[in-house]
Design an enzyme around this catalytic site. Structure first.
Site, PDB file in Angstrom:
ATOM      1  N   LYS A   1      -4.293  -4.545 -12.321  1.00 33.31           N
ATOM      2  CA  LYS A   1      -3.570  -4.770 -11.067  1.00 33.31           C
ATOM      3  C   LYS A   1      -2.167  -4.204 -11.206  1.00 33.31           C
ATOM      4  O   LYS A   1      -1.418  -4.591 -12.103  1.00 33.31           O
ATOM      5  CB  LYS A   1      -3.518  -6.265 -10.767  1.00 33.31           C
ATOM      6  CG  LYS A   1      -2.738  -6.612  -9.510  1.00 33.31           C
ATOM      7  CD  LYS A   1      -2.848  -8.088  -9.174  1.00 33.31           C
ATOM      8  CE  LYS A   1      -1.982  -8.455  -7.990  1.00 33.31           C
ATOM      9  NZ  LYS A   1      -2.048  -9.888  -7.691  1.00 33.31           N
TER      10      LYS A   1
ATOM     11  N   LYS B   1      -6.860  -2.654  -8.517  1.00 32.20           N
ATOM     12  CA  LYS B   1      -6.135  -3.021  -7.306  1.00 32.20           C
ATOM     13  C   LYS B   1      -4.722  -2.488  -7.372  1.00 32.20           C
ATOM     14  O   LYS B   1      -4.085  -2.674  -8.409  1.00 32.20           O
ATOM     15  CB  LYS B   1      -6.114  -4.543  -7.201  1.00 32.20           C
ATOM     16  CG  LYS B   1      -5.280  -5.084  -6.077  1.00 32.20           C
ATOM     17  CD  LYS B   1      -5.226  -6.568  -6.124  1.00 32.20           C
ATOM     18  CE  LYS B   1      -4.251  -7.033  -5.064  1.00 32.20           C
ATOM     19  NZ  LYS B   1      -4.008  -8.440  -5.148  1.00 32.20           N
TER      20      LYS B   1
HETATM   21  C1  PBG Z   1      -1.522 -12.739  -5.478  1.00 33.65           C
HETATM   22  C2  PBG Z   1      -2.256 -11.669  -4.804  1.00 33.65           C
HETATM   23  C3  PBG Z   1      -1.727 -10.524  -4.171  1.00 33.65           C
HETATM   24  C4  PBG Z   1      -2.808  -9.876  -3.576  1.00 33.65           C
HETATM   25  C5  PBG Z   1      -3.947 -10.609  -3.891  1.00 33.65           C
HETATM   26  N1  PBG Z   1      -3.586 -11.688  -4.672  1.00 33.65           N
HETATM   27  C6  PBG Z   1      -0.378 -10.025  -3.938  1.00 33.65           C
HETATM   28  C7  PBG Z   1       0.658  -9.897  -4.947  1.00 33.65           C
HETATM   29  O1  PBG Z   1       0.397  -9.712  -6.140  1.00 33.65           O
HETATM   30  O2  PBG Z   1       1.796  -9.978  -4.498  1.00 33.65           O
HETATM   31  C8  PBG Z   1      -2.684  -8.617  -2.758  1.00 33.65           C
HETATM   32  C9  PBG Z   1      -3.644  -8.481  -1.673  1.00 33.65           C
HETATM   33  C10 PBG Z   1      -3.294  -7.504  -0.629  1.00 33.65           C
HETATM   34  O3  PBG Z   1      -2.227  -6.856  -0.607  1.00 33.65           O
HETATM   35  O4  PBG Z   1      -4.141  -7.359   0.257  1.00 33.65           O
HETATM   36  N2  PBG Z   1      -1.366 -12.618  -6.834  1.00 33.65           N
HETATM   37 ZN    ZN Z   2       0.164 -14.200  -7.514  1.00 39.17          ZN
END
Ligand code: PBG
Ligand code: ZN
Length: 323
Positions: free
Chosen positions: A194, A247
Site C-alpha cells: 500500500k 493499492k
Molecule cells: C485506511 C484506508 C484508506 C483507504 C482504505 N483504507 C486510506 C488511507 O490510507 O488514508 C483508501 C481507500 C480509497 O482511497 O478508496 N487505512
Molecule cells: Zn488507516
C-alpha cells in the site's frame, strides 16, 4: 503477407473467441461506509454515487447488490465518537461490530470483508497508536490493539479481515490472534503493498480520516519503490496472508504484474477513491465515454494480474455486464 493480425479482429464472434482477459461480476468487492443513526444516506461530494449510510440503509443496499450479483462487500465504520486509540473499533457494541451482526442477520449470504485500521476511529486520524516521542505510529503497540480489533470483527461474524494500516508484522499477529480464538478458518486479505498516495484524497472525506498532523509516509510505502513493493507483499505471504493486494491500482499496474509473477496467492487491487473520482468527473463533463473507460480500466486490472477488484464502480460494472 504471412502475418495478418487483423484477420482475427474482423468478426465479432472471433474477437470474443480470442479475447485473453475477461471481467466477471464475481471478481468484485464493493466498499461500504457505515455510520451510526437511522435513515442516513449522505452522498460524498468528491465521489458522486458513493454514500455514507446508516445500518438500515446498508441493509437495503445489500438487496440491490445481490440483484446485481455482487455478494462481497468491504466495510468501513465511521463512529460518532473518536479518541486517541480508536476505542469504538475495539468494542463489540461499536459501529463496525453492530453492522456486521445486522448484515449477517438479514443477509447471511453476503460475504463480509472488514477493513481493519484505526484512522477512521482515532481523533488524530492516524492508523494506530501515536508514539508521542517519535511523533509517528507506534508499530508494536498498534499490533496489540489490531489483534483485539480482529477478534471483535471475527466474533461479530466477519468472513474475511483486511488489515490496511501497513504495520510490520500485522499478518503474523492477526493470524496468531485469530487462531487462538478458534477463528482459524477466517482468511486474511493483506493490504500488502500500500503506497502513500494522493489518490486517497476523496476517501478521507468519506471516512473522515484525514490525519490531524503529519502524513502517512512513515508507514505507507514510497510510490517510487518497486523492489520494496515486492518484498512487502512476499513478507505478508510468508506471515500467512491468504490474499495479497496492491493499492492504489491504476498507477501501479507494473507492481501488480511483478507481484503476481512472484507469488501463487490470489491478488487483489484496490481501485481507490481518487481513481474513481477522476473517471466520474471526466465522464460527467463529457470528456470521456465513462462506461467505456471504466470497462477498459477493469480489464487492465485483470490483465495486469488481479484476480479481485475492490471498486466503487462495481455496481455500474455489474449493470453493464448484465446487458
Ligand atoms: C485506511 C484506508 C484508506 C483507504 C482504505 N483504507 C486510506 C488511507 O490510507 O488514508 C483508501 C481507500 C480509497 O482511497 O478508496 N487505512
Ligand atoms: Zn488507516
Amino acid at each position: 503477407m504471412f502475418q495478418r493480425f487483423r484477420r482475427t479482429r474482423l468478426n465479432k464472434h472471433l474477437r470474443s473467441l480470442v479475447r485473453e482477459t475477461h471481467v466477471h461480476v464475481e471478481d468484485f468487492i464493493y466498499p461500504l461506509f457505515i455510520r451510526p443513526g437511522v435513515e442516513i444516506k449522505t452522498e460524498v461530494s468528491s465521489m458522486p454515487g458513493v454514500f455514507q449510510m446508516s445500518i438500515d440503509e446498508i441493509l437495503k443496499e445489500c438487496v440491490i447488490l445481490k440483484e446485481l450479483g455482487i455478494y462481497s462487500i468491504l466495510l468501513f465504520g465511521i463512529p460518532d465518537v473518536k479518541d486517541s486509540i480508536g476505542s469504538d473499533s475495539l468494542c463489540e457494541h461499536g459501529i463496525i461490530a453492530a453492522s456486521i451482526r445486522e448484515i449477517k442477520k438479514h443477509h447471511p449470504d453476503m460475504f463480509i470483508v472488514t477493513d481493519l485500521c484505526f484512522c477512521e476511529y482515532t481523533d488524530h486520524g492516524h492508523c494506530g497508536i501515536i508514539d508521542e516521542e517519535n511523533e509517528t505510529v507506534h508499530n508494536d503497540a498498534t499490533l496489540k490493539i489490531s489483534a483485539q480489533q480482529a477478534i471483535v470483527h471475527a466474533k461479530a461474524g466477519a468472513d474475511m479481515i483486511a488489515p490496511s494500516g501497513m504495520m510490520d508484522g500485522i499478518i503474523e499477529t492477526l493470524r496468531e490472534a485469530l487462531d487462538a480464538e478458534g477463528f482459524e478458518n477466517v482468511p486474511i486479505m493483506a493490504y500488502s503493498t500500500k503506497f502513500s498516495s494522493g489518490y486517497y484524497g476523496p476517501f478521507r472525506d468519506v471516512a473522515e480520516s484525514t490525519p490531524s498532523f503529519g502524513d502517512r509516509t512513515s508507514y505507507q510505502m514510497d510510490p517510487a519503490n518497486r523492489r520494496e513493493a515486492i518484498s512487502e507483499s512476499l513478507s505478508d505471504e510468508a506471515q500467512g496472508a491468504d490474499i495479497l493486494m496492491v493499492k492504489p491500482a491504476l498507477a501501479y499496474l507494473d507492481i501488480v504484474r511483478e507481484i503476481k509473477d512472484a507469488t501463487t496467492l490470489p491478488m487483489a487491487v484496490y481501485n481507490v477513491s481518487g481513481e474513481y473520482a477522476m473517471l466520474k468527473l471526466a465522464g460527467r463533463n463529457n470528456l470521456i465515454d465513462y462506461d467505456r473507460v471504466m470497462m477498459e480500466t477493469m480489464v487492465a486490472f485483470k490483465r495486469a494480474g488481479a484476480d479481485i477488484i475492490i471498486s466503487y464502480h462495481a455496481k455500474e460494472v455489474a449493470k453493464l455486464l448484465q446487458k
